[in-house]
Design a protein around this motif. Structure first.
Motif, PDB file in Angstrom:
ATOM      1  N   TYR A   1       0.814  -1.218   0.000  1.00 42.81           N
ATOM      2  CA  TYR A   1       0.000   0.000   0.000  1.00 42.81           C
ATOM      3  C   TYR A   1       0.851   1.274   0.000  1.00 42.81           C
ATOM      4  CZ  TYR A   1      -3.614  -3.264   1.496  1.00 42.81           C
ATOM      5  OH  TYR A   1      -4.476  -4.330   1.569  1.00 42.81           O
TER       6      TYR A   1
ATOM      7  N   ASP B   1       0.567   3.779  -2.944  1.00 42.50           N
ATOM      8  CA  ASP B   1      -0.670   4.564  -2.875  1.00 42.50           C
ATOM      9  C   ASP B   1      -0.577   5.638  -1.787  1.00 42.50           C
ATOM     10  OD1 ASP B   1      -2.026   3.271  -4.909  1.00 42.50           O
ATOM     11  OD2 ASP B   1      -2.904   1.769  -3.570  1.00 42.50           O
TER      12      ASP B   1
ATOM     13  N   ALA C   1      -9.326   3.721   5.023  1.00 38.20           N
ATOM     14  CA  ALA C   1      -8.841   2.766   4.012  1.00 38.20           C
ATOM     15  C   ALA C   1      -8.954   1.318   4.487  1.00 38.20           C
ATOM     16  CB  ALA C   1      -7.387   3.070   3.650  1.00 38.20           C
TER      17      ALA C   1
ATOM     18  N   PRO D   1      -6.641   3.199  -1.868  1.00 36.79           N
ATOM     19  CA  PRO D   1      -7.683   3.103  -0.841  1.00 36.79           C
ATOM     20  C   PRO D   1      -7.737   4.326   0.079  1.00 36.79           C
ATOM     21  CG  PRO D   1      -5.791   1.820  -0.167  1.00 36.79           C
ATOM     22  CD  PRO D   1      -5.483   2.336  -1.562  1.00 36.79           C
TER      23      PRO D   1
END
Lengths: 256, 256
Positions: B37, B40, B230, B149
């Protein structure tokens, strides 16, 4: 372009207010003071730099001030003059050739038109421009730092805007101390002793929208107010809105 | 001095909130994100620089981030951690040695303590400091720029002050974009979707005096809010108020 503009003023082909003309160049508030008072007035400006930021000062009797503009003749190149005798506005001639004296000293003081150009370039709306009126100005209860006979109270201009625009306006105008610089106050007019924003002392009122805050800048009317309260036997200023067009690019006034 | 402070944290001689310690040095909000992640989250920070200004980013598995501090061990040198599982705060350990994984990426995000030091140096009163509480923070209705997210709403902190202090505070904090920079809003809280300033979502309410205006800054709680929304399977942050002490002098963060 400012040089051509001044030629048009000199020949009376242009006689109106100067707002919106030669937008890239600084316009100046004008004060013309007999030399016997000029030293006091210079100290007054230095002590009140937010209201009276000096773009230029002449020598006694000097009507061309090269630092302000090429081929400048201050006696003819401003579209309108206010003549004060004993602190009272007596005449509004369109030139001061006959009134010129060898003891007169020219002071050119920065004008908010310069920073308004910078705000407009960033698409920050100016309510008085949108509503087609002069910016509202108010006498405050804040005493200027006195020098000789010059004192009086600070005059401010007010522009309402959104909070986010107010933040950006502080940043932009902070870069331009020679045209009044950062605001002197944000928010409540009562802090400055202003009772009613709808009744300005100079200019016209503007509408204030919900959630906007009032942003107050020191104003170039302050020195004219100081000249009146000093009751000088003789002094000359520009007629409000009828400014001296200089050759100084606004962009060159940025300190950063 | 920050190095010694971190040694005290590591050895559990210091376990409390870090406000007021090593005042000349930047403290950081901490986010530790699994590498799957992390890209992101990095884009989320870059797209929301006022809320998530990055002071440093580690490599996957790297628990020493030399750019942030000498001999730093991120697993032990923060006085308190928040551990999130599936977006829910599950544990508040005082170290994360057992939780460390080779895929974790450290993000250090600038903290308002840095700009508060600059405001205090100029004698601008901070109400939450004077009243001995945490700064009040509010969830706004302003959507963050999303990345993967990560999304959610901007969180802001609020400091009431006089109009003149607000002007100066804009100037001072504008110089420090890596610790949230200039305010995002001045004045009406309704513009941000805040109904009641006396009911902050984080921290404590502070009194607001007559004629003061509310000054709102983007807040480092925003990324923690984004981590929660998220619903990552696993993530770690600092415990609020228990910041990472870095070796970065606040003064060195000034862009001007």
């Amino acid at each position: 372009m400012p040089h051509l503009f001044r030629q048009q003023v000199r020949s009376k082909r242009f006689t109106g207010p100067t707002a919106g003309h030669c937008g890239e160049f600084a316009q100046a508030n004008l004060a013309i003071i007999p030399s016997v008072y000029a030293e006091d007035f210079l100290r007054f400006c230095v002590r009140n730099p937010k209201a009276c930021p000096l773009l230029g000062v002449g020598e006694p009797g000097q009507w061309n001030v090269p630092a302000l503009g090429r081929d400048l003749d201050i006696r003819t190149d401003v579209p309108g003059y206010n003549v004060y005798r004993d602190g009272v506005l007596c005449e509004q001639p369109d030139n001061i050739v006959e009134l010129w004296r060898d003891d007169l000293v020219v002071f050119a003081i920065g004008c908010s038109f310069s920073f308004e150009q910078m705000l407009a370039r960033e698409r920050i709306p100016l309510r008085h421009v949108d509503e087609g009126v002069n910016v509202p100005m108010y006498r405050t209860n804040i005493a200027n730092q006195a020098a000789g006979p010059f004192g009086g109270k600070l005059v401010v201009s007010m522009r309402p805007m959104s909070g986010a625009h107010a933040v950006r306006a502080v940043q932009i105008t902070s870069r331009f101390p020679s045209v009044h610089g950062a605001p002197v106050h944000l928010g409540s007019p009562a802090v400055l002793g202003i009772d009613d924003l709808m009744q300005p002392d100079y200019g016209q009122p503007v509408s204030i929208h919900e959630h906007e805050i009032q942003v107050f800048w020191a104003c170039g009317v302050t020195p004219q107010s100081a000249i009146e309260s000093a009751r000088l036997p003789f002094a000359i200023a520009h007629r409000p809105g009828h400014m001296l067009m200089t050759d100084i690019p606004n962009a060159s006034l940025a300190v950063l």
